[in-house]
Design a protein around this motif. Structure first.
Motif, PDB file in Angstrom:
ATOM      1  N   THR A   1       0.844  -1.187   0.000  1.00 56.93           N
ATOM      2  CA  THR A   1       0.000   0.000   0.000  1.00 56.93           C
ATOM      3  C   THR A   1       0.883   1.241   0.000  1.00 56.93           C
ATOM      4  OG1 THR A   1      -1.684  -1.169   1.300  1.00 56.93           O
ATOM      5  CG2 THR A   1      -1.883   1.218   1.165  1.00 56.93           C
ATOM      6  N   ILE A   2       0.585   2.167  -0.907  1.00 56.66           N
ATOM      7  CA  ILE A   2       1.347   3.412  -1.006  1.00 56.66           C
ATOM      8  C   ILE A   2       0.414   4.580  -0.719  1.00 56.66           C
ATOM      9  CG2 ILE A   2       2.730   4.901  -2.484  1.00 56.66           C
ATOM     10  CD1 ILE A   2       3.626   2.479  -4.027  1.00 56.66           C
ATOM     11  N   TYR A   3       0.802   5.396   0.249  1.00 53.44           N
ATOM     12  CA  TYR A   3       0.034   6.564   0.653  1.00 53.44           C
ATOM     13  C   TYR A   3       0.774   7.818   0.197  1.00 53.44           C
ATOM     14  CZ  TYR A   3      -1.978   3.205   4.012  1.00 53.44           C
ATOM     15  OH  TYR A   3      -2.568   2.113   4.597  1.00 53.44           O
ATOM     16  N   GLY A   4       0.037   8.791  -0.314  1.00 51.81           N
ATOM     17  CA  GLY A   4       0.697  10.034  -0.711  1.00 51.81           C
ATOM     18  C   GLY A   4      -0.278  11.024  -1.296  1.00 51.81           C
ATOM     19  N   PRO A   5       0.209  12.226  -1.597  1.00 50.44           N
ATOM     20  CA  PRO A   5      -0.666  13.271  -2.145  1.00 50.44           C
ATOM     21  C   PRO A   5      -1.196  12.922  -3.534  1.00 50.44           C
ATOM     22  CG  PRO A   5       1.395  14.186  -1.306  1.00 50.44           C
ATOM     23  CD  PRO A   5       1.571  12.700  -1.362  1.00 50.44           C
ATOM     24  N   LYS A   6      -2.202  13.650  -3.942  1.00 55.55           N
ATOM     25  CA  LYS A   6      -2.783  13.481  -5.274  1.00 55.55           C
ATOM     26  C   LYS A   6      -1.710  13.668  -6.334  1.00 55.55           C
ATOM     27  CE  LYS A   6      -6.463  15.269  -8.251  1.00 55.55           C
ATOM     28  NZ  LYS A   6      -7.555  16.280  -8.370  1.00 55.55           N
ATOM     29  N   GLY A   7      -1.701  12.775  -7.302  1.00 56.93           N
ATOM     30  CA  GLY A   7      -0.720  12.817  -8.375  1.00 56.93           C
ATOM     31  C   GLY A   7       0.329  11.734  -8.266  1.00 56.93           C
ATOM     32  N   LEU A   8       0.505  11.170  -7.063  1.00 56.51           N
ATOM     33  CA  LEU A   8       1.532  10.149  -6.867  1.00 56.51           C
ATOM     34  C   LEU A   8       1.207   8.880  -7.652  1.00 56.51           C
ATOM     35  CD1 LEU A   8       4.107   9.206  -5.429  1.00 56.51           C
ATOM     36  CD2 LEU A   8       2.667   8.447  -3.522  1.00 56.51           C
ATOM     37  N   LYS A   9      -0.023   8.428  -7.579  1.00 60.15           N
ATOM     38  CA  LYS A   9      -0.429   7.212  -8.287  1.00 60.15           C
ATOM     39  C   LYS A   9      -0.200   7.359  -9.779  1.00 60.15           C
ATOM     40  CE  LYS A   9      -4.499   4.353  -9.276  1.00 60.15           C
ATOM     41  NZ  LYS A   9      -5.952   4.145  -8.994  1.00 60.15           N
ATOM     42  N   GLU A  10      -0.631   8.473 -10.336  1.00 59.69           N
ATOM     43  CA  GLU A  10      -0.483   8.696 -11.777  1.00 59.69           C
ATOM     44  C   GLU A  10       0.986   8.676 -12.183  1.00 59.69           C
ATOM     45  OE1 GLU A  10      -1.695  12.074 -15.139  1.00 59.69           O
ATOM     46  OE2 GLU A  10      -2.047  12.434 -12.989  1.00 59.69           O
ATOM     47  N   TRP A  11       1.848   9.307 -11.393  1.00 60.92           N
ATOM     48  CA  TRP A  11       3.276   9.368 -11.713  1.00 60.92           C
ATOM     49  C   TRP A  11       3.912   7.985 -11.662  1.00 60.92           C
ATOM     50  CZ3 TRP A  11       7.626   8.510  -8.467  1.00 60.92           C
ATOM     51  CH2 TRP A  11       8.854   8.833  -9.065  1.00 60.92           C
ATOM     52  N   ILE A  12       3.595   7.214 -10.629  1.00 61.28           N
ATOM     53  CA  ILE A  12       4.172   5.875 -10.506  1.00 61.28           C
ATOM     54  C   ILE A  12       3.718   4.986 -11.656  1.00 61.28           C
ATOM     55  CG2 ILE A  12       4.197   3.759  -9.137  1.00 61.28           C
ATOM     56  CD1 ILE A  12       4.010   5.494  -6.629  1.00 61.28           C
ATOM     57  N   GLN A  13       2.418   4.989 -11.923  1.00 58.67           N
ATOM     58  CA  GLN A  13       1.893   4.107 -12.962  1.00 58.67           C
ATOM     59  C   GLN A  13       2.454   4.468 -14.332  1.00 58.67           C
ATOM     60  OE1 GLN A  13      -2.409   4.403 -12.386  1.00 58.67           O
ATOM     61  NE2 GLN A  13      -2.385   2.526 -11.172  1.00 58.67           N
ATOM     62  N   LEU A  14       2.573   5.755 -14.621  1.00 66.33           N
ATOM     63  CA  LEU A  14       3.131   6.186 -15.904  1.00 66.33           C
ATOM     64  C   LEU A  14       4.601   5.773 -16.031  1.00 66.33           C
ATOM     65  CD1 LEU A  14       2.849   7.723 -18.571  1.00 66.33           C
ATOM     66  CD2 LEU A  14       3.429   9.826 -17.323  1.00 66.33           C
ATOM     67  N   THR A  15       5.349   5.939 -14.951  1.00 67.34           N
ATOM     68  CA  THR A  15       6.769   5.573 -14.969  1.00 67.34           C
ATOM     69  C   THR A  15       6.947   4.076 -15.173  1.00 67.34           C
ATOM     70  OG1 THR A  15       7.256   7.407 -13.465  1.00 67.34           O
ATOM     71  CG2 THR A  15       8.930   5.710 -13.697  1.00 67.34           C
ATOM     72  N   LEU A  16       6.165   3.276 -14.455  1.00 66.14           N
ATOM     73  CA  LEU A  16       6.274   1.822 -14.589  1.00 66.14           C
ATOM     74  C   LEU A  16       5.833   1.368 -15.983  1.00 66.14           C
ATOM     75  CD1 LEU A  16       4.933   0.606 -11.110  1.00 66.14           C
ATOM     76  CD2 LEU A  16       7.311   0.890 -11.826  1.00 66.14           C
TER      77      LEU A  16
END
Length: 314
Positions: free
Chosen positions: A89-104
């Motif tokens: 589980t990864i917790y963080g501000p808005k935008g974190l999920k999008e950045w991680i998924q795009l990078t991966l």
């Protein structure tokens, strides 16, 4: 519980300090590790420790500046290579999920485990029978959060001798009493759990604050905390810079811990402008306000046991 610092510098890596990351080791409490921030080369730092990435259960990100997140994609990929297959589980501000998924996706990185993303808002962001985590926004130049980790009261130890005096035989009834369940003996006698167990013990409270100016929410998160981890990017001679860049001085951090009634203060996220002699002066100033204070460096590790925090000397 142990706390190990993987990166204690500010802004960018230096020869002495890597970028921000620390591990909250809950191996005895739940068999896992929680990671807070993941600056560039965090996984390189981990290679010099006993930390196993497959043990990571949760990752908490304070804000989206590069020195707090650029190590995430590599670490997530390596966790797969190293046999990590349990959900994360990864917790963080808005935008974190999008950045991680795009990078991966762009790097075609395949993970052998699922990730549950939690977009942090103020309030309780996690709670189970053992722990509660509270997030509040801090005062930085971007959205930034601090986290308060509360361990719930621990069950008191079973007083086996007393239980036997009351006629409880060896076996499963002792286990039930230890777990807070009243039992009935063969003769009908009811033995209440509280009769044969010690009172619950207070759990620990740790406040882990992201980059911030001196602010009320930092004090709220730190209130009566056993341990406060606070940035000290600047010293009292550069307080104007601290305010302009949304950071704190060593004195700001000390005042937060003192006014919140905290027991221990660990200062990190130091600017590379400070040399060892400067750091010694900064620590001396802080200790005048809160005696139980440390300025940490990379790989420093602390052990919390029986209400005391002690540095692990290696």
């Amino acid at each position: 519980m142990q706390i190990q610092f993987l990166g204690t510098g500010a802004g960018m890596p230096s020869k002495a300090r890597n970028t921000s990351s620390l591990a909250l080791k809950l191996l005895e409490e739940r068999g896992t590790i929680w990671l807070f921030d993941c600056g560039e080369a965090t996984q390189h730092q981990i290679l010099h420790t006993s930390i196993k990435p497959r043990k990571f259960e949760k990752i908490f990100i304070t804000h989206l500046h590069g020195d707090h997140i650029y190590g995430l994609p590599g670490l997530l990929g390596s966790r797969s290579f190293l046999g990590g297959d349990k959900p994360l589980t990864i917790y963080g501000p808005k935008g974190l999920k999008e950045w991680i998924q795009l990078t991966l996706e762009t790097s075609q990185t395949h993970l052998n485990y699922s990730i549950d993303y939690v977009e942090v808002e103020e309030g309780v962001i996690f709670e189970d029978e053992e722990f509660k985590v509270i997030a509040l926004s801090l005062q930085h130049v971007v959205t930034c959060y601090g986290y308060r980790i509360e361990q719930k009261p621990l069950k008191g130890a079973l007083q086996v001798a007393k239980a036997r005096e009351l006629g409880v035989p060896n076996g499963p009834l002792l286990g039930q009493l230890k777990n807070g369940i009243n039992v009935t003996l063969d003769d009908g006698t009811i033995i209440r759990s509280e009769e044969v167990t010690e009172p619950p013990k207070k759990g620990f409270i740790v406040a882990i604050l992201g980059d911030t100016r001196y602010c009320d929410n930092a004090k709220i998160l730190s209130r009566d905390a056993d341990i406060v981890i606070h940035e000290a990017t600047f010293d009292h001679g550069t307080e104007e810079l601290a305010a302009n860049y949304g950071h704190s001085t060593n004195i700001d951090a000390a005042n937060v811990a003192k006014e919140a009634g905290s027991k221990y203060l660990l200062l990190n996220h130091l600017s590379a402008r400070f040399f060892q002699q400067d750091i010694e002066i900064m620590l001396k100033e802080v200790k005048e306000l809160i005696p139980n204070a440390f300025i940490v460096k990379d790989y420093d590790e602390f052990n919390w046991q029986q209400g005391e925090l002690k540095a692990i000397v290696k």
